[in-house]
Write an enzyme that holds these catalytic residues in place. Sequence first.
Site, short mmCIF file in Angstrom:
data_model
loop_
_atom_site.label_atom_id
_atom_site.label_comp_id
_atom_site.label_asym_id
_atom_site.label_seq_id
_atom_site.Cartn_x
_atom_site.Cartn_y
_atom_site.Cartn_z
N GLY A 159 54.94 33.03 45.96
CA GLY A 159 53.61 33.23 45.37
C GLY A 159 53.58 32.60 43.99
O GLY A 159 54.40 31.71 43.69
N ILE A 161 54.43 33.69 40.99
CA ILE A 161 55.62 33.83 40.14
C ILE A 161 56.80 33.09 40.78
O ILE A 161 57.58 32.43 40.09
CB ILE A 161 55.94 35.31 39.87
CG1 ILE A 161 54.75 35.98 39.15
CG2 ILE A 161 57.21 35.46 39.02
CD1 ILE A 161 54.86 37.49 38.99
N ARG A 181 56.43 35.50 54.12
CA ARG A 181 55.64 35.81 55.32
C ARG A 181 55.03 34.56 55.92
O ARG A 181 54.83 34.46 57.11
CB ARG A 181 54.53 36.81 54.95
CG ARG A 181 54.99 38.25 55.05
CD ARG A 181 53.86 39.18 54.77
NE ARG A 181 53.25 38.83 53.48
CZ ARG A 181 52.10 39.31 53.04
NH1 ARG A 181 51.42 40.16 53.77
NH2 ARG A 181 51.61 38.97 51.86
N ARG A 242 60.30 44.42 42.19
CA ARG A 242 60.34 45.88 42.12
C ARG A 242 61.72 46.32 42.59
O ARG A 242 62.26 45.77 43.58
CB ARG A 242 59.29 46.51 43.04
CG ARG A 242 57.88 46.44 42.54
CD ARG A 242 57.64 47.35 41.32
NE ARG A 242 56.25 47.30 40.89
CZ ARG A 242 55.78 46.47 39.95
NH1 ARG A 242 56.59 45.64 39.33
NH2 ARG A 242 54.50 46.50 39.61
N GLU A 271 63.45 53.70 38.24
CA GLU A 271 63.28 53.51 36.79
C GLU A 271 62.82 54.81 36.15
O GLU A 271 62.00 55.52 36.75
CB GLU A 271 62.24 52.40 36.54
CG GLU A 271 62.79 51.05 36.93
CD GLU A 271 61.78 49.92 36.75
OE1 GLU A 271 60.77 50.11 36.06
OE2 GLU A 271 62.03 48.85 37.31
N HIS A 289 62.90 46.25 32.56
CA HIS A 289 61.55 45.90 33.04
C HIS A 289 60.73 45.18 31.96
O HIS A 289 59.68 45.65 31.54
CB HIS A 289 60.82 47.15 33.55
CG HIS A 289 59.72 46.80 34.54
ND1 HIS A 289 59.47 47.54 35.67
CD2 HIS A 289 58.81 45.80 34.57
CE1 HIS A 289 58.48 47.01 36.34
NE2 HIS A 289 58.05 45.94 35.69
N GLY A 291 59.65 41.93 32.33
CA GLY A 291 59.06 40.73 32.92
C GLY A 291 57.83 40.22 32.20
O GLY A 291 57.72 39.04 31.89
C1 8YV Z 1 53.99 45.32 34.17
C2 8YV Z 1 54.82 44.44 36.41
O1 8YV Z 1 54.36 45.28 32.87
O2 8YV Z 1 52.73 43.40 36.59
C3 8YV Z 1 53.62 43.98 37.16
O3 8YV Z 1 53.59 44.20 38.39
O4 8YV Z 1 55.77 44.84 36.94
C4 8YV Z 1 54.88 44.37 34.91
O5 8YV Z 1 54.55 43.08 34.52
C5 8YV Z 1 54.00 46.70 34.64
O6 8YV Z 1 53.73 46.79 35.97
C6 8YV Z 1 53.04 47.54 33.81
O7 8YV Z 1 52.26 48.39 34.57
#
Ligand code: 8YV
Length: 324
Positions: A159, A161, A181, A242, A271, A289, A291
């Site tokens: 996707g 990312i 998929r 995740r 987490e 976390h 990202g």
């Molecule tokens: C977020 C993430 O910071 O966007 C997502 O799915 O995992 C992170 O970038 C986090 O989910 C905040 O709710």
Amino acid sequence: MTGSRPRIVVCRWIPDEALALLREAGDVWVPDPDRALPPGELHEVLAGADAAVTTLSERVDGTFADAAGPQLKVVANVAVGYDNVDVPALAERGVTVTNTPGVLTDATADIAFGLLLSATRRLGEGERLLRARTPWSFHLGFMLGTGIQGATLGVIGLGQIGRAMATRARAFGMNIVYSGRRQAPADVEAQLEATYLPQDELLRTADIVSLHCPLTPETRHLIDADALAAMKPTAFLINTTRGPVVDEAALAAALRDGVIAGAGLDVFEQEPDVHPGLLELDNVAMAPHLGSATVETRTAMATLAARNALAVLAGEPALTEVTP
Ligand code: 8YV
């Protein structure tokens, strides 16, 4: 609604720019910016909300919506992932759910690539050595890592990312294979010189496997003991999607026993806890976390969530709606 101004509950801290946007249009309530409220407390605060702005810390399900009441129109999740949201339950209640795709693509791919370099070049391990004041001296065999030029990156989930990760990898001279998929459009494959493979073949051939699929019932423990055993003993696993996509206990065992060479993890199964087996190992690079954790990206995410909430409250289509 109090008069004509909607009540907007913002469940956690969000950047000021986004709060200001919401305050222009509604009465905004931020119960406790610093803490994920337990469901009981959160549900009390939600009563009467027309809109809720959530993060992955909140479990957004039928009881969440019912606690708000039948006037709830929109839940704007500040995240691209929405595994914390029971989208069908909200749809049943006529509540629109939105997420924040696009604006965090580069930040997340940057962290994924950073973890890739950190794991393969032993950066965290090196820093720990220095901070522990461990005696060391330069020599040609000292702390050798694994080079990535010419190596094969296996992207699971091509996707937005996943593609951004593959773009970075191409710039570092890596070859790209991917699974998922469905096969990506031909122009995307051509641009990345990416080859579609069944997942078992990808696991067998990739030098680095990077996970970019969403967490769904199908992807929970996608990487389990068998998948890890299928990987090369010299391979690395990167996870920025995740935690539950990986069986963390199986990963800790695989890293300990040399089933794979190393890992880079930004996300964890439970987490904020991390499997104790991982904490003991030097061949895993970890981040809590992070990202999307840049000022610019979090501002863009929260602003997009605010715009989504305001659009729905104004009776307009959401900018980035999640459909069941
Ligand atoms: C977020 C993430 O910071 O966007 C997502 O799915 O995992 C992170 O970038 C986090 O989910 C905040 O709710």
